[in-house]
Design an enzyme around this catalytic site. Structure first.
Site, short mmCIF file in Angstrom:
data_model
loop_
_atom_site.label_atom_id
_atom_site.label_comp_id
_atom_site.label_asym_id
_atom_site.label_seq_id
_atom_site.Cartn_x
_atom_site.Cartn_y
_atom_site.Cartn_z
N ASP A 41 -6.63 14.82 12.91
CA ASP A 41 -5.20 15.17 12.88
C ASP A 41 -4.82 15.83 11.56
OD1 ASP A 41 -5.07 13.79 15.32
OD2 ASP A 41 -4.46 11.92 14.37
N THR A 99 0.84 -1.19 0.00
CA THR A 99 0.00 0.00 0.00
C THR A 99 0.88 1.25 0.00
OG1 THR A 99 -0.15 -0.02 2.42
CG2 THR A 99 -1.86 -1.20 1.20
N GLN A 135 -5.78 7.44 6.32
CA GLN A 135 -5.08 8.70 6.15
C GLN A 135 -4.93 8.99 4.65
OE1 GLN A 135 -3.93 6.05 7.80
NE2 GLN A 135 -3.47 6.61 9.92
N ASP A 164 -5.52 13.71 8.02
CA ASP A 164 -4.12 14.00 7.69
C ASP A 164 -3.97 14.86 6.43
OD1 ASP A 164 -3.74 12.35 9.83
OD2 ASP A 164 -2.32 11.01 8.86
#
Length: 343
Positions: free
Chosen positions: A191, A102, A141, A164
């Site tokens: 985040d 990934t 993310q 993110d």
């Protein structure tokens, strides 16, 4: 959740292929138009101090600016950052086409730069990967911009994603790379401003998205991972934090101590900023891991206003003194590099 793709498509009504070269001589200013590839323009840059002008359109590709493209300026052809959009849809857990695994968090980025002296202005950088479209992927993310390299300057840039959005990092733990974001708009949910960079956000607008989950907090604006040796981390000043979610659904920050850098000592100062009701005023900070409680980190505020800035439990909102605030300015953080118009 479909709002993002509708918005991006509606900005220009254009979709760019990514196979054609940019128009212009490599040693001068390069122009990128719909049908061109921004990456091809970056590749054609043959020396420091070059400029790439991106004309209105939607460019669906990943762009990587390597360290040898120093002092590069990439800017929109007009001052409206909505006109020229660079966007891709991939996440940490998205499989690579070659079957080698990934992408990972950093590899998910639509725009990546390690070039010193980079300037980006008047553009939109987005990652429109959506959790709802990929229920089998747990690495959610999806980064819009991943930037390292000293003296990185973003001016009037929109950064759009969910988790993110902006990875503001450094080239190494001992490299205190400086970054300056001015009049930028940054939105996301979890985040969505994170990393190890020594980063100043001056007059920036942070916006937390509505998120269809049944728990709180729905997310956090900042997740700094400052190196212990760096006296400065993230500084947000003269800006605002707004929300599309219900009141109190978000936190200002939580500390990120990466498993690969357990000596990190996250640092964040939010000052002279309007904080809206979407932030939990009673408990605006939380932990990412119990082993690293936020109270032991370098989290401070100063002279903030708005309903999300009301101090009701003082121990939950550490404040700088006036004397301490004088040491948390763009000049202190950025030293002899002064991309700003005022200290």
């Amino acid at each position: 959740m479909l709002r993002r793709r509708t918005l991006l498509a509606g900005l220009t009504g254009l979709a760019a292929a990514v196979t054609a070269p940019a128009h212009a001589r490599p040693h001068g200013t390069l122009h990128v138009r719909p049908g061109d590839s921004l990456q091809a323009a970056v590749d054609a840059v043959d020396g420091p101090g070059r400029t790439i002008v991106v004309h209105p359109g939607t460019y669906r590709e990943a762009v990587v600016v390597p360290p040898d493209k120093a002092e590069l300026t990439t800017r929109g052809a007009c001052r409206d950052p909505r006109a020229a959009v660079l966007v891709l849809d991939r996440a940490n857990g998205t499989p690579k086409p070659d079957g080698s695994g990934t992408y990972g968090t950093a590899g998910s980025a639509t725009f990546t730069s390690a070039a010193p002296g980079l300037t980006v202005r008047d553009l939109t950088l987005a990652n429109d990967w959506l959790r709802a479209d990929h229920p089998g992927i747990t690495g959610t993310q999806a980064v819009a911009a991943y930037v390292t390299g000293d003296r990185t300057h973003f001016e009037n840039v929109r950064l759009l994603a969910h988790q993110d959005t902006l990875f503001a990092d450094t080239t190494a733990p001992a490299a205190f790379d400086r970054q300056y974001f001015h009049r930028c708009y940054i939105e996301g949910d979890v985040d969505f401003v994170f990393g190890r960079g020594r980063t100043v956000f001056d007059a920036c607008h942070f916006h937390t998205l509505r998120r269809d989950v049944d728990f709180t907090p729905k997310g956090m604006v900042f997740a700094p991972a400052t190196a212990r040796a760096d006296p400065y981390g993230f500084l947000a000043l003269r800006g605002r934090i707004t929300s599309g979610a219900e009141d109190g659904a978000y936190k200002i920050a939580r500390p990120w101590v990466p498993s690969y850098e357990t000596t990190a000592w996250p640092s964040l100062v939010v000052r002279d900023t309007w904080i809206g009701p979407g932030i939990d005023a009673v408990a605006p900070y939380t932990d990412m891991r119990e082993a690293y409680p936020w109270q032991t980190m370098r989290f401070r505020e100063h002279a903030n206003t708005g309903p999300g800035a009301v101090v009701t439990v003082p121990e939950n909102r550490p404040q700088l003194t006036v004397e301490e605030a004088a040491t948390h300015t763009p000049r202190a953080y950025l030293g002899d590099w002064r991309p700003y118009g005022r200290p």
